[in-house]
Design a protein around this motif. Sequence first.
Motif, PDB file in Angstrom:
ATOM      1  N   GLU A 140       0.822  -1.216   0.000  1.00 21.63           N
ATOM      2  CA  GLU A 140       0.000   0.000   0.000  1.00 21.63           C
ATOM      3  C   GLU A 140       0.851   1.259   0.000  1.00 21.63           C
ATOM      4  O   GLU A 140       0.350   2.331  -0.351  1.00 21.63           O
ATOM      5  CB  GLU A 140      -0.935   0.004   1.204  1.00 21.63           C
ATOM      6  CG  GLU A 140      -2.005  -1.081   1.146  1.00 21.63           C
ATOM      7  CD  GLU A 140      -2.986  -1.000   2.296  1.00 21.63           C
ATOM      8  OE1 GLU A 140      -2.801  -0.111   3.173  1.00 21.63           O
ATOM      9  OE2 GLU A 140      -3.918  -1.802   2.346  1.00 21.63           O
ATOM     10  N   ASN A 141       2.119   1.153   0.414  1.00 20.59           N
ATOM     11  CA  ASN A 141       2.966   2.344   0.439  1.00 20.59           C
ATOM     12  C   ASN A 141       3.876   2.451  -0.777  1.00 20.59           C
ATOM     13  O   ASN A 141       4.811   3.252  -0.799  1.00 20.59           O
ATOM     14  CB  ASN A 141       3.789   2.408   1.731  1.00 20.59           C
ATOM     15  CG  ASN A 141       4.822   1.286   1.851  1.00 20.59           C
ATOM     16  OD1 ASN A 141       4.810   0.330   1.066  1.00 20.59           O
ATOM     17  ND2 ASN A 141       5.681   1.377   2.852  1.00 20.59           N
ATOM     18  N   VAL A 142       3.617   1.643  -1.817  1.00 19.64           N
ATOM     19  CA  VAL A 142       4.382   1.699  -3.067  1.00 19.64           C
ATOM     20  C   VAL A 142       3.429   1.869  -4.238  1.00 19.64           C
ATOM     21  O   VAL A 142       2.412   1.181  -4.331  1.00 19.64           O
ATOM     22  CB  VAL A 142       5.224   0.420  -3.279  1.00 19.64           C
ATOM     23  CG1 VAL A 142       5.992   0.507  -4.599  1.00 19.64           C
ATOM     24  CG2 VAL A 142       6.202   0.210  -2.121  1.00 19.64           C
ATOM     25  N   PHE A 143       3.783   2.780  -5.154  1.00 22.25           N
ATOM     26  CA  PHE A 143       2.968   3.024  -6.343  1.00 22.25           C
ATOM     27  C   PHE A 143       3.823   2.803  -7.580  1.00 22.25           C
ATOM     28  O   PHE A 143       4.954   3.298  -7.663  1.00 22.25           O
ATOM     29  CB  PHE A 143       2.409   4.448  -6.310  1.00 22.25           C
ATOM     30  CG  PHE A 143       1.530   4.688  -5.118  1.00 22.25           C
ATOM     31  CD1 PHE A 143       0.189   4.355  -5.148  1.00 22.25           C
ATOM     32  CD2 PHE A 143       2.070   5.215  -3.942  1.00 22.25           C
ATOM     33  CE1 PHE A 143      -0.615   4.547  -4.030  1.00 22.25           C
ATOM     34  CE2 PHE A 143       1.270   5.404  -2.825  1.00 22.25           C
ATOM     35  CZ  PHE A 143      -0.074   5.065  -2.876  1.00 22.25           C
ATOM     36  N   GLU A 144       3.299   2.044  -8.531  1.00 24.48           N
ATOM     37  CA  GLU A 144       3.997   1.747  -9.767  1.00 24.48           C
ATOM     38  C   GLU A 144       2.970   1.571 -10.876  1.00 24.48           C
ATOM     39  O   GLU A 144       1.767   1.452 -10.600  1.00 24.48           O
ATOM     40  CB  GLU A 144       4.850   0.491  -9.610  1.00 24.48           C
ATOM     41  CG  GLU A 144       4.067  -0.760  -9.288  1.00 24.48           C
ATOM     42  CD  GLU A 144       4.963  -1.987  -9.134  1.00 24.48           C
ATOM     43  OE1 GLU A 144       6.198  -1.853  -9.204  1.00 24.48           O
ATOM     44  OE2 GLU A 144       4.419  -3.086  -8.960  1.00 24.48           O
ATOM     45  N   PRO A 145       3.410   1.584 -12.150  1.00 23.73           N
ATOM     46  CA  PRO A 145       2.447   1.390 -13.238  1.00 23.73           C
ATOM     47  C   PRO A 145       1.626   0.125 -13.027  1.00 23.73           C
ATOM     48  O   PRO A 145       2.142  -0.912 -12.644  1.00 23.73           O
ATOM     49  CB  PRO A 145       3.353   1.269 -14.471  1.00 23.73           C
ATOM     50  CG  PRO A 145       4.556   2.066 -14.110  1.00 23.73           C
ATOM     51  CD  PRO A 145       4.772   1.821 -12.649  1.00 23.73           C
ATOM     52  N   GLY A 146       0.328   0.264 -13.252  1.00 26.79           N
ATOM     53  CA  GLY A 146      -0.587  -0.844 -13.009  1.00 26.79           C
ATOM     54  C   GLY A 146      -1.299  -0.734 -11.687  1.00 26.79           C
ATOM     55  O   GLY A 146      -2.363  -1.330 -11.486  1.00 26.79           O
ATOM     56  N   TRP A 189      11.899  -2.210  -2.238  1.00 27.69           N
ATOM     57  CA  TRP A 189      11.437  -3.219  -1.282  1.00 27.69           C
ATOM     58  C   TRP A 189      12.042  -2.966   0.096  1.00 27.69           C
ATOM     59  O   TRP A 189      11.346  -3.042   1.110  1.00 27.69           O
ATOM     60  CB  TRP A 189      11.820  -4.618  -1.766  1.00 27.69           C
ATOM     61  CG  TRP A 189      11.446  -5.707  -0.797  1.00 27.69           C
ATOM     62  CD1 TRP A 189      10.256  -6.374  -0.718  1.00 27.69           C
ATOM     63  CD2 TRP A 189      12.273  -6.241   0.238  1.00 27.69           C
ATOM     64  NE1 TRP A 189      10.282  -7.283   0.312  1.00 27.69           N
ATOM     65  CE2 TRP A 189      11.512  -7.227   0.920  1.00 27.69           C
ATOM     66  CE3 TRP A 189      13.584  -5.980   0.665  1.00 27.69           C
ATOM     67  CZ2 TRP A 189      12.017  -7.949   1.990  1.00 27.69           C
ATOM     68  CZ3 TRP A 189      14.086  -6.702   1.738  1.00 27.69           C
ATOM     69  CH2 TRP A 189      13.318  -7.674   2.385  1.00 27.69           C
ATOM     70  N   LYS A 190      13.335  -2.648   0.126  1.00 29.24           N
ATOM     71  CA  LYS A 190      14.017  -2.417   1.406  1.00 29.24           C
ATOM     72  C   LYS A 190      13.427  -1.221   2.134  1.00 29.24           C
ATOM     73  O   LYS A 190      13.072  -1.305   3.310  1.00 29.24           O
ATOM     74  CB  LYS A 190      15.518  -2.208   1.158  1.00 29.24           C
ATOM     75  CG  LYS A 190      16.332  -1.918   2.409  1.00 29.24           C
ATOM     76  CD  LYS A 190      16.345  -3.081   3.373  1.00 29.24           C
ATOM     77  CE  LYS A 190      17.274  -2.812   4.547  1.00 29.24           C
ATOM     78  NZ  LYS A 190      17.244  -3.927   5.531  1.00 29.24           N
ATOM     79  N   GLY A 191      13.329  -0.090   1.444  1.00 33.90           N
ATOM     80  CA  GLY A 191      12.802   1.110   2.085  1.00 33.90           C
ATOM     81  C   GLY A 191      11.353   0.963   2.494  1.00 33.90           C
ATOM     82  O   GLY A 191      10.958   1.371   3.593  1.00 33.90           O
ATOM     83  N   SER A 192      10.558   0.369   1.617  1.00 30.22           N
ATOM     84  CA  SER A 192       9.135   0.217   1.947  1.00 30.22           C
ATOM     85  C   SER A 192       8.939  -0.755   3.098  1.00 30.22           C
ATOM     86  O   SER A 192       8.021  -0.600   3.908  1.00 30.22           O
ATOM     87  CB  SER A 192       8.345  -0.243   0.722  1.00 30.22           C
ATOM     88  OG  SER A 192       8.763  -1.513   0.266  1.00 30.22           O
ATOM     89  N   GLU A 240       7.405  -1.632   8.729  1.00 30.22           N
ATOM     90  CA  GLU A 240       7.732  -2.174  10.047  1.00 30.22           C
ATOM     91  C   GLU A 240       7.678  -1.097  11.122  1.00 30.22           C
ATOM     92  O   GLU A 240       7.319  -1.383  12.273  1.00 30.22           O
ATOM     93  CB  GLU A 240       9.116  -2.826  10.009  1.00 30.22           C
ATOM     94  CG  GLU A 240       9.163  -4.120   9.202  1.00 30.22           C
ATOM     95  CD  GLU A 240      10.548  -4.710   9.107  1.00 30.22           C
ATOM     96  OE1 GLU A 240      11.523  -3.995   9.447  1.00 30.22           O
ATOM     97  OE2 GLU A 240      10.666  -5.883   8.694  1.00 30.22           O
ATOM     98  N   GLU A 241       8.033   0.128  10.752  1.00 31.86           N
ATOM     99  CA  GLU A 241       8.030   1.231  11.719  1.00 31.86           C
ATOM    100  C   GLU A 241       6.715   2.008  11.706  1.00 31.86           C
ATOM    101  O   GLU A 241       6.576   3.010  12.404  1.00 31.86           O
ATOM    102  CB  GLU A 241       9.201   2.166  11.435  1.00 31.86           C
ATOM    103  CG  GLU A 241      10.551   1.484  11.588  1.00 31.86           C
ATOM    104  CD  GLU A 241      11.713   2.415  11.321  1.00 31.86           C
ATOM    105  OE1 GLU A 241      11.585   3.623  11.659  1.00 31.86           O
ATOM    106  OE2 GLU A 241      12.743   1.957  10.789  1.00 31.86           O
ATOM    107  N   GLU A 242       5.764   1.545  10.891  1.00 30.63           N
ATOM    108  CA  GLU A 242       4.437   2.161  10.805  1.00 30.63           C
ATOM    109  C   GLU A 242       4.536   3.653  10.490  1.00 30.63           C
ATOM    110  O   GLU A 242       3.840   4.486  11.093  1.00 30.63           O
ATOM    111  CB  GLU A 242       3.647   1.921  12.087  1.00 30.63           C
ATOM    112  CG  GLU A 242       3.410   0.435  12.365  1.00 30.63           C
ATOM    113  CD  GLU A 242       2.583   0.186  13.613  1.00 30.63           C
ATOM    114  OE1 GLU A 242       2.314   1.140  14.358  1.00 30.63           O
ATOM    115  OE2 GLU A 242       2.211  -0.984  13.835  1.00 30.63           O
ATOM    116  N   LEU A 243       5.378   3.971   9.514  1.00 26.69           N
ATOM    117  CA  LEU A 243       5.550   5.361   9.091  1.00 26.69           C
ATOM    118  C   LEU A 243       4.516   5.687   8.025  1.00 26.69           C
ATOM    119  O   LEU A 243       4.727   5.455   6.832  1.00 26.69           O
ATOM    120  CB  LEU A 243       6.970   5.581   8.558  1.00 26.69           C
ATOM    121  CG  LEU A 243       8.104   5.356   9.556  1.00 26.69           C
ATOM    122  CD1 LEU A 243       9.456   5.482   8.865  1.00 26.69           C
ATOM    123  CD2 LEU A 243       8.007   6.355  10.712  1.00 26.69           C
TER     124      LEU A 243
END
Length: 217
Positions: free
Chosen positions: A16-22, A79-82, A87-90
């Motif tokens: 839910e915190n990543v946006f990409e084509p599609g 993937w790493k940043g998201s 995990e930190e609920e940011l």
Amino acid sequence: MGRSKMAKFAAVAERENVFEPGNELYDQLAGKWRELYFENSNPIVLEVGCGRGEYTVGMGRMFPEKNFIGTDIKGARIWKGSTMAMEEELTNVAFLRAFIENIGDLFAENEVDEIWITFPDPRPKDRDIKRRLTSPRFLDQYERILKPGGIVHFKTDNEALFDYTLEILAERQAKGLLQTKNLYSSDLQEHTMGIYTTYERRYLGEGIPIKYLQYTV
């Protein structure tokens, strides 16, 4: 592509915190990031070429009153940043998987308050000048999506890229320019908030001074 990378790409596509084509909202976000994702009116800070998202996540931790978006094309890095942000609920951190060349289509004019460019590929060959993230075609896009008075920050280990960027900014008569070729021996380090990327730690370990500049639009 290895199984690990494939698994990370698949995971990123579902987050839910990543946006990409599609993604359902991908083509709707320009001009509506605050409304459709963050659900607040807070300032937006964008990191272009965010890699693993150390700056995006690090700033998100420090400034809950701001919204942070990291953009990169490499899904395994995002993937790493998201993952860290989840995990930190940011809830003030998001990631955008896209080519930087398209950044002007993914944000509305004046929608962004600050932009960070952290350790981009220096693209040393002449044929790649236009691909440098501080070349005029990219700066034009950044300045269009930044609000008046918005700030562009740039960190690099590469002196040739830094000198090139200073030349471009001189030609553009950049306002409020601050710069140093040895960040951690200067009084400008407070602007970088003590956040280090993976590459930055490596360069410092090799004794390579970090270059930093900022200017306003």
